[in-house]
Design a protein around this motif. Structure first.
Motif, PDB file in Angstrom:
ATOM      1  N   ALA A 140      37.411 114.640  20.817  1.00  0.00           N
ATOM      2  CA  ALA A 140      38.665 113.987  20.441  1.00  0.00           C
ATOM      3  C   ALA A 140      38.947 114.154  18.943  1.00  0.00           C
ATOM      4  N   PHE A 171      41.893 115.952  25.304  1.00  0.00           N
ATOM      5  CA  PHE A 171      42.315 114.954  24.314  1.00  0.00           C
ATOM      6  C   PHE A 171      43.549 115.466  23.558  1.00  0.00           C
ATOM      7  N   TYR A 175      47.205 113.619  22.951  1.00  0.00           N
ATOM      8  CA  TYR A 175      47.661 113.295  21.592  1.00  0.00           C
ATOM      9  C   TYR A 175      49.035 113.918  21.329  1.00  0.00           C
ATOM     10  N   TRP A 286      41.096 107.010  17.845  1.00  0.00           N
ATOM     11  CA  TRP A 286      40.947 107.185  19.303  1.00  0.00           C
ATOM     12  C   TRP A 286      40.613 105.879  19.987  1.00  0.00           C
TER      13      TRP A 286
END
Ligand SMILES: NC(=O)c1ccc[n+]([C@@H]2O[C@H](COP(=O)([O-])OP(=O)(O)OC[C@H]3O[C@@H](n4cnc5c(N)ncnc54)[C@H](OP(=O)(O)O)[C@@H]3O)[C@@H](O)[C@H]2O)c1
Length: 330
Positions: A140, A171, A175, A286
């Protein structure tokens, strides 16, 4: 699990090789130094870096460790509970649930206990399992540093993630989608449905389509696999666009390094390499996304510690969607 007679089970690695060379062994539980925390590991996830260190490939991974891996116990990404703290530790106390990336502080996550520096750790996101938390740190943070810091991704932009079905990509898609970017994920055909399900707007099968020949151009290309030449990639970049290489083969990495200054100046197409920096603040970003339900770690399979070598073998097959995790069964 209780701390018994100062020993623990760990997956040890005494030579470069394959998952067949890994052994589950009884080893001594480490003792935290002044800035360290002893963690009872609940789960640890597999990253491509573990795979590279196990095989000693690319050969760059053998720098300073020619005959055997630098770390006897692999595993960088962990989630677990703090058991003891060193005298100088300020942010944690026994009982805290934490997660983090130990690649900067000695690895050792494929074990029942591990010591980590305080700086590598963040309080675990609430409302998710230890297995989900262990999937987060390295993948991440690489996605965040690639898209946000190197790529300067903004809402409304078009971004392509090459190798989107693994840890970093799953990830990265979430995002980019949160930012309001239009996301294209490139991976193997059988993974494309999963990419669309987590927020990709488009998904391309790299075995059927060559995104550098489609005529479509992107503001940003985040490349997790790095097997294409920089010349090819540039065709798919808009003027002013950016190519961020997260990983790749040694020749492609060298090419990107050499191409970077020339390409940036002459063509207004920026080429850059990401240098991973484990980062508590990025882990916090995160944590907040995951706690708010905006991002879900994608777990492919969870293996018990007794089958941790199989977890690495399964990762090495390259068929996983998202992350492969080892659970200590606590
Ligand atoms: N920059 C740094 O400091 C740093 C630090 C640590 C790690 N890294 C890099 O970060 C990367 C790790 O990413 P990750 O955890 O997401 O890896 P991963 O989980 O192995 O995912 C990679 C994905 O790419 C797919 N893929 C393979 N060949 C492809 C191709 N030719 N075109 C498109 N997709 C392809 C794979 O699928 P199939 O195999 O099924 O095809 C897989 O889904 C590695 O490159 C590693 O070297 C960089």
């Amino acid at each position: 699990m209780k701390l018994e007679a100062g020993s623990m089970q760990a997956l040890v690695c005494d030579s470069y090789g394959t998952p067949d060379d890994l052994r589950l062994e009884e080893v001594v539980i480490p003792v935290p130094k002044e800035h360290e925390v002893l963690i009872a590991v609940h789960a640890a996830s597999v990253n491509s870096w573990d795979w590279d260190l196990l095989r000693g490939r690319p050969y760059l991974t053998r720098l300073g460790a020619f005959r055997k891996p630098r770390y006897r116990i692999l595993g960088a990404d962990v989630a677990g509970r703090v058991i003891a703290v060193g005298v100088a530790v300020e942010r944690f106390r026994p009982g805290d649930e934490v997660f983090g990336d130990l690649s900067g502080c000695g690895w050792g996550g494929f074990a029942e206990y591990v010591c980590a520096t305080e700086a590598a750790l963040t309080l675990k996101p609430e409302g998710v399992s230890f297995e989900q938390a262990a999937a987060i740190p390295q993948a991440a943070v690489l996605a965040l540093q690639g898209l946000r810091d190197k790529g300067k991704l903004a809402g409304g932009q078009q971004v392509l993630i090459n190798g989107a079905g693994g840890g970093v990509g799953t990830f990265g898609i979430q995002y980019a989608q949160l930012l309001g970017a239009e996301v294209t994920g490139v991976d193997r055909g059988e993974k494309l449905e999963a990419l669309l399900a987590i927020g990709a707007d488009h998904a391309l099968d790299y075995q059927l389509e060559d995104f550098t020949l489609s005529g479509k151009q992107y503001d940003l290309i985040l490349d997790v696999v790095g097997v294409r030449s920089v010349m090819d990639i540039k065709r798919a970049l808009k003027p002013g666009g950016s190519y961020v290489m997260v990983g790749g083969t040694t020749p492609r990495i060298l090419q990107a390094l050499l191409a970077s200054p020339i390409t940036s100046r002459l063509e207004r197409k920026k080429v850059s390499l990401l240098l991973h920096k484990p980062n508590h603040n990025d882990q916090l970003v995160w944590k907040s996304y995951v706690e708010a339900g905006q991002v879900k770690p994608v777990l492919d399979r969870v293996f018990p510690l007794s089958d941790a070598a199989q977890a690495l073998a399964y990762f090495g097959e390259g068929r996983a969607i998202g992350k492969v995790v080892v659970s200590m069964g606590r």
